[in-house]
Write an enzyme that holds these catalytic residues in place. Structure first.
Site, PDB file in Angstrom:
ATOM      1  N   HIS A 126      48.532  40.649  42.217  1.00 46.39           N
ATOM      2  CA  HIS A 126      48.805  39.782  41.068  1.00 46.39           C
ATOM      3  C   HIS A 126      48.264  40.416  39.793  1.00 46.39           C
ATOM      4  O   HIS A 126      47.354  41.239  39.823  1.00 46.39           O
ATOM      5  CB  HIS A 126      48.168  38.401  41.248  1.00 46.39           C
ATOM      6  CG  HIS A 126      46.667  38.451  41.331  1.00 46.39           C
ATOM      7  ND1 HIS A 126      45.988  38.841  42.448  1.00 46.39           N
ATOM      8  CD2 HIS A 126      45.726  38.176  40.401  1.00 46.39           C
ATOM      9  CE1 HIS A 126      44.690  38.795  42.218  1.00 46.39           C
ATOM     10  NE2 HIS A 126      44.489  38.402  40.982  1.00 46.39           N
ATOM     11  N   ASP A 128      46.414  38.941  36.390  1.00 46.03           N
ATOM     12  CA  ASP A 128      45.662  37.692  36.234  1.00 46.03           C
ATOM     13  C   ASP A 128      46.418  36.631  35.435  1.00 46.03           C
ATOM     14  O   ASP A 128      46.897  36.877  34.322  1.00 46.03           O
ATOM     15  CB  ASP A 128      44.304  37.968  35.575  1.00 46.03           C
ATOM     16  CG  ASP A 128      43.318  38.582  36.567  1.00 46.03           C
ATOM     17  OD1 ASP A 128      43.408  38.252  37.770  1.00 46.03           O
ATOM     18  OD2 ASP A 128      42.471  39.393  36.152  1.00 46.03           O
ATOM     19  N   HIS A 277      46.660  43.799  40.534  1.00 45.90           N
ATOM     20  CA  HIS A 277      45.578  44.200  41.444  1.00 45.90           C
ATOM     21  C   HIS A 277      45.608  43.363  42.709  1.00 45.90           C
ATOM     22  O   HIS A 277      46.295  42.333  42.787  1.00 45.90           O
ATOM     23  CB  HIS A 277      44.218  44.129  40.747  1.00 45.90           C
ATOM     24  CG  HIS A 277      43.901  42.797  40.142  1.00 45.90           C
ATOM     25  ND1 HIS A 277      44.405  42.399  38.940  1.00 45.90           N
ATOM     26  CD2 HIS A 277      43.130  41.781  40.579  1.00 45.90           C
ATOM     27  CE1 HIS A 277      43.969  41.190  38.644  1.00 45.90           C
ATOM     28  NE2 HIS A 277      43.191  40.780  39.627  1.00 45.90           N
ATOM     29  N   ARG A 294      33.704  37.702  36.672  1.00 52.16           N
ATOM     30  CA  ARG A 294      34.796  38.212  35.836  1.00 52.16           C
ATOM     31  C   ARG A 294      34.804  37.533  34.474  1.00 52.16           C
ATOM     32  O   ARG A 294      34.545  36.327  34.385  1.00 52.16           O
ATOM     33  CB  ARG A 294      36.124  37.944  36.545  1.00 52.16           C
ATOM     34  CG  ARG A 294      37.300  38.692  35.974  1.00 52.16           C
ATOM     35  CD  ARG A 294      38.574  38.371  36.744  1.00 52.16           C
ATOM     36  NE  ARG A 294      39.188  37.151  36.261  1.00 52.16           N
ATOM     37  CZ  ARG A 294      40.219  36.541  36.837  1.00 52.16           C
ATOM     38  NH1 ARG A 294      40.747  37.026  37.952  1.00 52.16           N
ATOM     39  NH2 ARG A 294      40.725  35.439  36.346  1.00 52.16           N
TER      40      ARG A 294
HETATM   41  C1  SIN Z   1      40.434  39.255  40.866  1.00 49.73           C
HETATM   42  O1  SIN Z   1      41.549  38.978  41.273  1.00 49.73           O
HETATM   43  O2  SIN Z   1      40.162  39.218  39.667  1.00 49.73           O
HETATM   44  C2  SIN Z   1      39.347  39.625  41.847  1.00 49.73           C
HETATM   45  C3  SIN Z   1      39.634  40.815  42.651  1.00 49.73           C
HETATM   46  C4  SIN Z   1      38.582  41.004  43.735  1.00 49.73           C
HETATM   47  O3  SIN Z   1      37.983  40.032  44.194  1.00 49.73           O
HETATM   48  O4  SIN Z   1      38.408  42.140  44.151  1.00 49.73           O
END
Ligand code: SIN
Length: 321
Positions: A126, A128, A277, A294
């Site tokens: 995805h 974000d 990601h 984050r």
């Molecule tokens: C995310 O999607 O921002 C997190 C990715 C992760 O947990 O590695």
């Protein structure tokens, strides 16, 4: 496509070391506990635009320092449009905490749900929050507790994926728009799921987005948010599925990706306008704790090749607090 390069440390002592052919570079020679000057910010931004995700090793900064670092690159949004549990005093911080996800969704059920829907807690590849009309411009993720093995994150370069398509498919993609919505089956039944349902987020984005700073075209599909039938505007469900599957396969080809092995104190900073990601799916196998934090940079409204901006269908633009 620009070709991969390596570079010597700059006059500022910043050393950008690429780690994969199309995406990802480690940045050495900066201490994120200290305030960055404008020249350092400009070099990091240039590396981000070139490599799409940059990694800083062994930084061990706290919430306030992560927020200060993020603010050198833009305004920070609140943690998440549906999030209500940032750490006390830090509304911009989204905890990505395996212990907390088990509490949120019910520890006993979470494994079964994941098996049933074949998703991780963060739902596969995805970009974000693309269900927003202005998805975050960038995200900065800091690791605090990581498993002794497993728990890696992967990113893919959506510009390289677009450029790797045969030209007729690029032309097809250039003219498409797709609906992105938030709310995966895994959320259903939980308190969090109820909150998501009460505040739906839906946006229509161009399938090819023109990056506002680099001018590059990115294949802007976000499988977790465009995963239901009938998502390509004006296409039937089967046509839509077939086209999206083709693009999903393209963005997840190994040559466009990089995989990052976390250590405590590491930071990943990605351009959310040019990447997707994938969170780890092996955390549940091992059951080790994994805790990261984050922050997200306020985003602009995407614009397609034809100059048309995205459309808001449900929800509000997500702006800095
Ligand atoms: C995310 O999607 O921002 C997190 C990715 C992760 O947990 O590695």
């Amino acid at each position: 496509m620009t070709s991969p390069t390596t570079s010597a440390p700059t006059d500022l002592g910043i050393d950008v070391r690429p780690v994969a052919g199309n995406i990802g570079a480690e940045i050495h020679g900066v201490d994120l506990r200290e305030e960055l000057d404008d020249a350092a910010v400009a070099e990091i931004r240039a590396a981000l635009h070139r490599w799409k995700v940059v990694f800083f090793r062994d930084q061990h900064i706290d919430h306030a320092q992560q927020i200060a670092f993020g603010r050198r690159f833009g305004k920070l949004t609140p943690a998440h449009p549906h999030e209500d549990a940032p750490p006390e005093g830090f509304p911009e911080i989204l905890p990505i905490d395996s212990r907390r996800y088990n509490r949120l969704f019910g520890q006993a059920e979470v494994k079964d749900l994941k098996k049933k829907f074949k998703v991780t807690y963060d739902n596969g590849w995805h970009t974000d929050v693309t269900a927003l009309v202005n998805p975050p411009a960038g995200s900065i993720l800091r690791a605090e507790i990581v498993p002794p093995y497993g728990g890696d994150t992967q990113w893919t370069n959506l510009v390289a994926a677009y450029e790797g398509l045969p030209e007729p498919l690029q032309r097809l993609a250039d003219g498409l728009r797709a609906k992105h919505s938030f709310g995966q089956p895994i959320f259903e039944g939980s308190e969090y799921g109820k909150k998501v349902k009460a505040n739906p987020l839906v946006a229509i984005h161009p399938v090819v987005r023109v990056h506002p700073e680099t001018g590059e075209r990115a294949l802007f599909v976000s499988p977790s948010f465009t995963s239901r039938d009938n998502e390509i505007i004006d296409f039937g469900p089967r046509q839509s599925r077939a086209i999206l599957d083709l693009f999903y396969e393209q963005i997840s080809r190994p040559e466009y990706t990089v995989r990052f092995r976390w250590s405590p104190g590491d930071i990943a900073f990605w351009d959310n306008r040019a990447t997707a990601h994938l969170g780890p799916s092996d955390v549940d196998i091992t059951e080790f704790d994994r805790v990261l934090y984050r922050v997200t940079l306020e985003g602009d409204v995407p614009v397609g090749v034809d100059g048309r901006p995205s459309e808001l269908v449900a929800g509000q633009p997500f702006l800095a607090g």
